[in-house]
Design a protein around this motif. Structure first.
Motif, PDB file in Angstrom:
ATOM      1  N   LYS A 276       0.841  -1.233  -0.149  1.00 31.85           N
ATOM      2  CA  LYS A 276       0.014  -0.138  -0.098  1.00 31.85           C
ATOM      3  C   LYS A 276       0.874   1.318   0.038  1.00 31.85           C
ATOM      4  CE  LYS A 276      -3.820  -0.031   2.334  1.00 31.85           C
ATOM      5  NZ  LYS A 276      -4.650  -0.158   3.748  1.00 31.85           N
ATOM      6  N   PHE A 277       2.174   1.206   0.374  1.00 34.46           N
ATOM      7  CA  PHE A 277       3.022   2.245   0.450  1.00 34.46           C
ATOM      8  C   PHE A 277       2.954   2.807  -1.135  1.00 34.46           C
ATOM      9  CE2 PHE A 277       7.394   4.286  -0.277  1.00 34.46           C
ATOM     10  CZ  PHE A 277       7.590   5.069   0.715  1.00 34.46           C
ATOM     11  N   ARG A 278       2.626   4.148  -1.236  1.00 36.86           N
ATOM     12  CA  ARG A 278       2.520   4.985  -2.297  1.00 36.86           C
ATOM     13  C   ARG A 278       2.403   6.393  -2.135  1.00 36.86           C
ATOM     14  NH1 ARG A 278       0.217   3.984  -7.805  1.00 36.86           N
ATOM     15  NH2 ARG A 278      -0.690   5.920  -8.765  1.00 36.86           N
ATOM     16  N   TRP A 279       3.469   7.083  -2.646  1.00 30.81           N
ATOM     17  CA  TRP A 279       3.409   8.397  -2.478  1.00 30.81           C
ATOM     18  C   TRP A 279       3.924   9.270  -3.760  1.00 30.81           C
ATOM     19  CZ3 TRP A 279       8.245   9.785   1.276  1.00 30.81           C
ATOM     20  CH2 TRP A 279       9.388   9.375   0.626  1.00 30.81           C
ATOM     21  N   THR A 280       4.042  10.552  -3.623  1.00 32.59           N
ATOM     22  CA  THR A 280       4.293  11.379  -4.839  1.00 32.59           C
ATOM     23  C   THR A 280       5.723  11.818  -5.261  1.00 32.59           C
ATOM     24  OG1 THR A 280       3.926  13.462  -3.516  1.00 32.59           O
ATOM     25  CG2 THR A 280       1.990  12.405  -4.273  1.00 32.59           C
ATOM     26  N   THR A 281       5.883  12.239  -6.353  1.00 34.09           N
ATOM     27  CA  THR A 281       7.376  12.491  -6.533  1.00 34.09           C
ATOM     28  C   THR A 281       7.799  13.653  -5.690  1.00 34.09           C
ATOM     29  OG1 THR A 281       7.082  12.211  -8.936  1.00 34.09           O
ATOM     30  CG2 THR A 281       8.676  13.901  -8.217  1.00 34.09           C
ATOM     31  N   GLN A 282       6.933  14.701  -5.234  1.00 31.40           N
ATOM     32  CA  GLN A 282       7.073  15.794  -4.537  1.00 31.40           C
ATOM     33  C   GLN A 282       7.518  15.067  -2.906  1.00 31.40           C
ATOM     34  OE1 GLN A 282       7.434  19.129  -5.305  1.00 31.40           O
ATOM     35  NE2 GLN A 282       8.461  19.159  -3.310  1.00 31.40           N
ATOM     36  N   ALA A 283       6.691  14.296  -2.588  1.00 32.57           N
ATOM     37  CA  ALA A 283       6.849  13.764  -1.176  1.00 32.57           C
ATOM     38  C   ALA A 283       8.201  12.937  -1.268  1.00 32.57           C
ATOM     39  CB  ALA A 283       5.935  12.674  -0.804  1.00 32.57           C
ATOM     40  N   GLN A 284       8.848  12.406  -2.089  1.00 34.25           N
ATOM     41  CA  GLN A 284      10.036  11.664  -2.162  1.00 34.25           C
ATOM     42  C   GLN A 284      11.184  12.801  -2.459  1.00 34.25           C
ATOM     43  OE1 GLN A 284      12.244   9.871  -5.781  1.00 34.25           O
ATOM     44  NE2 GLN A 284      11.289   7.863  -4.915  1.00 34.25           N
ATOM     45  N   ASN A 285      10.769  13.823  -3.216  1.00 25.98           N
ATOM     46  CA  ASN A 285      11.683  15.108  -3.006  1.00 25.98           C
ATOM     47  C   ASN A 285      12.013  15.662  -1.979  1.00 25.98           C
ATOM     48  OD1 ASN A 285      12.930  14.705  -5.913  1.00 25.98           O
ATOM     49  ND2 ASN A 285      11.397  16.010  -6.899  1.00 25.98           N
ATOM     50  N   ASP A 286      10.981  15.807  -1.092  1.00 26.13           N
ATOM     51  CA  ASP A 286      10.987  16.457   0.129  1.00 26.13           C
ATOM     52  C   ASP A 286      11.951  15.732   1.100  1.00 26.13           C
ATOM     53  OD1 ASP A 286       9.386  18.641  -0.968  1.00 26.13           O
ATOM     54  OD2 ASP A 286       7.479  17.569   0.133  1.00 26.13           O
ATOM     55  N   VAL A 287      11.620  14.514   1.102  1.00 28.95           N
ATOM     56  CA  VAL A 287      12.659  13.717   2.159  1.00 28.95           C
ATOM     57  C   VAL A 287      14.186  13.647   1.410  1.00 28.95           C
ATOM     58  CG1 VAL A 287      12.925  11.361   2.993  1.00 28.95           C
ATOM     59  CG2 VAL A 287      10.562  12.439   2.784  1.00 28.95           C
ATOM     60  N   ALA A 288      14.258  13.252   0.125  1.00 32.40           N
ATOM     61  CA  ALA A 288      15.674  13.232  -0.396  1.00 32.40           C
ATOM     62  C   ALA A 288      16.157  14.897  -0.058  1.00 32.40           C
ATOM     63  CB  ALA A 288      15.378  12.981  -1.718  1.00 32.40           C
ATOM     64  N   LEU A 289      15.641  15.722  -0.125  1.00 31.51           N
ATOM     65  CA  LEU A 289      16.291  17.034  -0.120  1.00 31.51           C
ATOM     66  C   LEU A 289      16.600  17.106   1.565  1.00 31.51           C
ATOM     67  CD1 LEU A 289      16.635  19.754  -1.194  1.00 31.51           C
ATOM     68  CD2 LEU A 289      14.792  20.603  -0.445  1.00 31.51           C
ATOM     69  N   MET A 290      15.650  16.592   2.295  1.00 33.87           N
ATOM     70  CA  MET A 290      16.219  16.802   3.869  1.00 33.87           C
ATOM     71  C   MET A 290      17.694  15.709   4.085  1.00 33.87           C
ATOM     72  SD  MET A 290      12.874  16.728   6.093  1.00 33.87           S
ATOM     73  CE  MET A 290      11.854  15.761   4.985  1.00 33.87           C
ATOM     74  N   ILE A 291      17.601  14.806   3.492  1.00 33.77           N
ATOM     75  CA  ILE A 291      18.912  13.980   3.664  1.00 33.77           C
ATOM     76  C   ILE A 291      20.272  14.498   2.963  1.00 33.77           C
ATOM     77  CG2 ILE A 291      19.652  11.654   3.221  1.00 33.77           C
ATOM     78  CD1 ILE A 291      16.873  10.705   3.211  1.00 33.77           C
TER      79      ILE A 291
END
Length: 318
Positions: A276-291
């Protein structure tokens, strides 16, 4: 098919930072928690690029803090990750960019791997120039005009040719074939890793120098260094079937999740959650940017995202 393959000398997610990759081969590594029976454990395969790390960071955080699992991570090259997944050395792969041969072998024929559903993110590889250069020279965004700018894109590493900057030598790309088959006066130069490539791009941008680079979406760097894609010959199904003859753009690929078949059947809440894990490009980018840019640890980045997006992740819980 698009693949991007690197090996980093890190197994724990906390160590997966953008500091570059060494030469260690973790292809044979297996987690002691993979395929464990009778315990609430799950092992996730994680790729070296930061978007994939973002997926795993959030999935791991929720599996541990909401569902009570012990989560381990193993870093393996893209293609060997399919072997590990088939053998039960890892339980799940959360970001795959398309491996039709492996899909046929393991999903359709051996049935040792099962599809885990769409990640919700569409990936795309392309060639990019900095937007400031594209604005000054609009015709550079058509591949037919690239030779016109080869002289401006030369570097010490590319010699008398223009430089096409790639990442790791272990990335599987079409770039060398594209340069040859399109008759381009360019040399593919490998930065060594995603981290090294990012460092080089940021340095070029700081000095407002032109550059041509292999890059991909989604990727947080676009928010820091605006880049414009160069239009290659249009992608058509099968145009990249022969790696030696490819002369077309890379496709847009809905990124997929895959689970070990036994884990998919017997993995309980963990398997149900990962499906069920499914998210958006923006969400992934938000977390990637933090890392990558804000230098939060993967766990810190995941915790922050989870805290701010409960309405999203609640729907993933079984």
């Amino acid at each position: 098919m698009r693949t991007r393959t690197t090996v980093c000398a890190a197994g724990a997610l906390a160590l997966l930072t953008l500091t570059g990759c060494g030469a260690a081969d973790m292809t044979k590594q297996a987690s002691p928690y993979a395929a464990a029976r009778g315990t609430k454990t799950v092992t996730l395969s994680v790729q070296s690029w930061v978007g994939a790390q973002a997926n795993v960071a959030v999935a791991r955080y929720l599996l541990e803090h909401e569902l009570g699992y012990r989560v381990d991570t193993v870093q393996i090259d893209e293609v060997p990750a399919w072997d590990a997944l088939s053998q039960g050395r890892v339980d799940a792969l959360l970001e795959d960019w398309g491996h039709p041969e492996e899909e046929k072998r393991y999903v359709e024929e051996k049935k040792t791997i099962t599809r885990g559903g769409d990640l919700g993110v569409t990936g795309h590889i392309g060639w990019f120039v900095p937007t400031y250069f594209a604005e000054a020279h609009p015709d550079v965004t058509d591949w037919k005009n690239l030779n016109k700018y080869a002289g401006q894109l030369r570097t010490a590493e590319s010699g008398s040719k223009g430089q096409l900057l790639d990442g790791s030598p272990s990335y599987v790309t079409n770039d060398k074939a594209l340069v040859k088959n399109l008759g381009l006066d360019y040399q593919v130069v490998f930065a060594g890793s995603e981290a090294a490539q990012i460092t080089q791009i940021k340095q070029f941008a700081k000095e407002k120098k032109p550059f041509l680079t292999y890059w991909y979406k989604p990727q947080w760097l676009f928010e820091k260094v605006p880049m414009t894609e160069v239009k290659l010959p249009a992608y058509k199904e099968g145009c990249d079937a022969d790696p030696r003859k490819v002369a077309c753009a890379y496709p847009h690929t809905p990124l997929q999740k895959y689970l070990n078949a036994d884990f998919a059947r017997e993995g309980g809440e963990a398997a149900a959650f990962l499906k069920k894990f499914r998210w958006t490009t923006q969400a992934q980018n938000d977390v990637a940017l933090m890392i990558a840019e804000q230098k939060l640890s993967p766990e810190e980045a995941a915790e922050k995202w989870v805290r701010d997006n409960e309405r999203v992740w609640r729907a993933w819980l079984p």
